[in-house]
Design a protein around this motif. Structure first.
Motif, short mmCIF file in Angstrom:
data_model
loop_
_atom_site.label_atom_id
_atom_site.label_comp_id
_atom_site.label_asym_id
_atom_site.label_seq_id
_atom_site.Cartn_x
_atom_site.Cartn_y
_atom_site.Cartn_z
N ALA A 334 0.83 -1.21 0.00
CA ALA A 334 0.00 0.00 0.00
C ALA A 334 0.86 1.26 0.00
O ALA A 334 0.44 2.31 -0.51
N SER A 335 2.05 1.16 0.58
CA SER A 335 2.95 2.33 0.63
C SER A 335 3.67 2.56 -0.70
O SER A 335 4.33 3.58 -0.89
N LYS A 336 3.55 1.60 -1.64
CA LYS A 336 4.26 1.70 -2.92
C LYS A 336 3.34 2.05 -4.08
O LYS A 336 3.72 1.89 -5.24
N ASN A 337 2.15 2.53 -3.78
CA ASN A 337 1.22 2.87 -4.86
C ASN A 337 1.77 4.05 -5.66
O ASN A 337 2.46 4.92 -5.13
N ASP A 338 1.44 4.07 -6.95
CA ASP A 338 1.91 5.18 -7.78
C ASP A 338 0.81 5.82 -8.60
O ASP A 338 0.96 6.94 -9.10
N PRO A 370 -1.51 -4.67 -7.76
CA PRO A 370 -1.89 -4.98 -6.37
C PRO A 370 -1.65 -3.81 -5.42
O PRO A 370 -2.45 -3.54 -4.53
N ALA A 371 -0.53 -3.10 -5.60
CA ALA A 371 -0.23 -1.98 -4.71
C ALA A 371 -1.29 -0.89 -4.81
O ALA A 371 -1.77 -0.36 -3.80
N ASN A 372 -1.67 -0.54 -6.02
CA ASN A 372 -2.69 0.49 -6.20
C ASN A 372 -4.05 0.03 -5.72
O ASN A 372 -4.85 0.82 -5.19
N LEU A 373 -4.34 -1.25 -5.90
CA LEU A 373 -5.62 -1.78 -5.45
C LEU A 373 -5.72 -1.69 -3.92
O LEU A 373 -6.74 -1.25 -3.37
N ILE A 374 -4.67 -2.10 -3.22
CA ILE A 374 -4.70 -2.08 -1.75
C ILE A 374 -4.81 -0.65 -1.23
O ILE A 374 -5.63 -0.35 -0.36
#
Length: 448
Positions: A334-338, A370-374
């Motif tokens: 979640a901290s790596k969303n872009d 997955p990162a953006n989804l979370i």
């Protein structure tokens, strides 16, 4: 007299006890244990718990506190899940399971093309009935399940108070009574017109007593220990988490979620906020104030659904990881969303619209990761709570508190909540806010 007060919280998924000293009100002990009381049914909308199992857990935990704290017990406060009820026979023995606040029979059972909720709302001229409310469950027992032998009803906290501490199950505090439906907030009593429309008489329901009143004196080792009439868990959690009940805001995320704050009972603006809006409750509180609670059926259970989605994918791939490792990885991602997109994760519907569904929009081949989804999932949850709170909530000038495992166990989610609300989120010292509030209230009752 030096000693301690005990607060008991009978939650949906766990039982919690908090002991605080007097004087000083320092935390002496905190205990919690899973309730593990859900019953299994073929209908997914049926949510019931085994009362006997809950009773055994509470009794064992209470005995442990008495054994482990070598000080006099001065008072006992009880709180717990609201809305749900137990049907009792003429001897005050349970003849039904506890039907919890999550139960959906009010929306799922139909007669002549109308659900129980629709029929009750039409007959009573009120729109504040929701599935899982005690009077809705009682209507289902009478008209659909044909449960026989019910002579009275009570909430889980009131029943445990009766069974373990000899409280009268025929009495109920306003904070608990209101959660069942059919309650008049201005008179602080049952709405006789609504009851009559449902074919009920006030004598069939518990008698309303004063909030924060001593319900019974319990005896331990020959000493009298006052037991406070159970109060609602939302009210107790607010007391246990905040420092200024007039100005602070509390966001509690457990199985569901609530955004709560108090208002003066003379403030007429609150009725406009809640008119035709079953997602926002005006609830009885203390000291001539109401507790406004914006409620969502979508709390930690919704984020758990996303966790379950990833776990199921791993199982399909023939592998698995421990739950905690997966939770940690989700937090890291979640901290790596872009490039977040919009998620409205109301997977369990809303009280105002039980059939509404979650929405994901704005995805494309570049941002669907997955990162953006979370991240978008968590941000969508926070936005959902902020919208439920409305302008009245945003006008509060006090501190903003967050409670419940959904907040405490997810640092990333806490940061997202702060971004969405544009406020610093404070975490209460005691993890069991409702039990803490019950203990504090019990001391207030005997040492005003």
């Amino acid at each position: 007299m030096t000693g301690y007060a005990l607060g008991i919280d009978l939650g949906t998924s766990k039982i919690a006890l908090v002991a605080i000293s007097y004087p000083g009100r320092e935390i002496l002990m905190t205990k919690s244990q899973p309730a593990n009381a859900y019953m299994e049914f073929s209908e997914p909308w049926r949510k019931e718990q085994n009362v006997r199992l809950i009773q055994e857990v509470v009794s064992s935990m209470f005995s442990g506190v008495i054994r482990d704290i070598p000080m006099p017990l001065l008072s006992i406060g009880i709180t717990g899940q609201m809305h749900g009820i137990i049907g009792l026979d003429k001897n005050k023995n349970p003849i039904t399971n506890l039907v919890t606040w999550e139960d959906q029979r009010g929306n799922e059972l139909y007669h002549n093309g109308e659900s129980i909720i629709e029929q009750m709302s039409y007959r009573c001229g009120r729109n504040d009935f929701a599935s899982g409310y005690g009077l809705v469950t009682l209507e289902a027992w009478r008209k659909f399940d044909m449960v026989e032998g019910i002579k009275s009803i009570c909430t889980l906290p009131d029943y445990i108070g009766y069974n373990l501490f000899h409280l009268d199950p025929g009495r109920i505090a306003p904070s608990m009574a209101h959660s069942l439906g059919g309650f008049d907030l201005k008179t602080m009593n049952w709405d006789n017109n609504a009851l009559a429309a449902l074919g009920l008489d006030q004598s069939e329901l518990p008698e309303i007593c004063q909030e924060c009143s001593v319900g019974e004196n319990f005896f331990i080792d020959g000493r009298v220990v006052p037991v406070i009439q159970p109060l609602g868990d939302s009210q107790a959690a607010f007391l246990g988490a905040t420092s200024n009940v007039n100005e602070d805001i509390l966001l509690n995320i457990g199985t569901g979620a609530q955004l709560s704050y108090t208002v003066d009972i003379q403030d007429e603006e609150i009725w406009k906020l809640t008119k035709d809006n079953p997602d926002v409750d005006i609830r009885p509180f203390l000291d001539n104030r109401y507790l406004l609670s914006a409620n969502s059926l979508n709390g930690g259970n919704v984020y758990a659904s996303l966790h379950g989605f990833f776990r199921l994918f791993l199982e399909h791939m023939g592998t698995s990881v421990e739950d905690e490792i997966l939770w940690d990885k989700m937090d890291e991602l979640a901290s790596k969303n872009d490039a977040p997109f919009q998620v409205t994760p109301v997977l369990n519907g809303m009280r105002s619209d039980p059939h509404t569904c979650g929405i994901i929009s704005g995805i494309d081949t570049n941002n669907f990761t997955p990162a953006n989804l979370i991240y978008s999932w968590l941000r969508g949850m926070a936005q959902h709570y902020r919208e439920l709170g409305g302008d009245f909530c945003r006008s509060k000038k006090g501190d903003f508190y967050g409670s419940g495992n959904g907040v405490r166990k997810n640092p990333r989610f806490r940061k997202i909540i702060e971004e969405v609300f544009n406020r610093t989120l404070h975490i209460p010292t005691c993890r069991e806010e409702a039990a803490m509030g019950a203990a504090v209230l019990s001391l207030d009752a005997i040492h005003p």
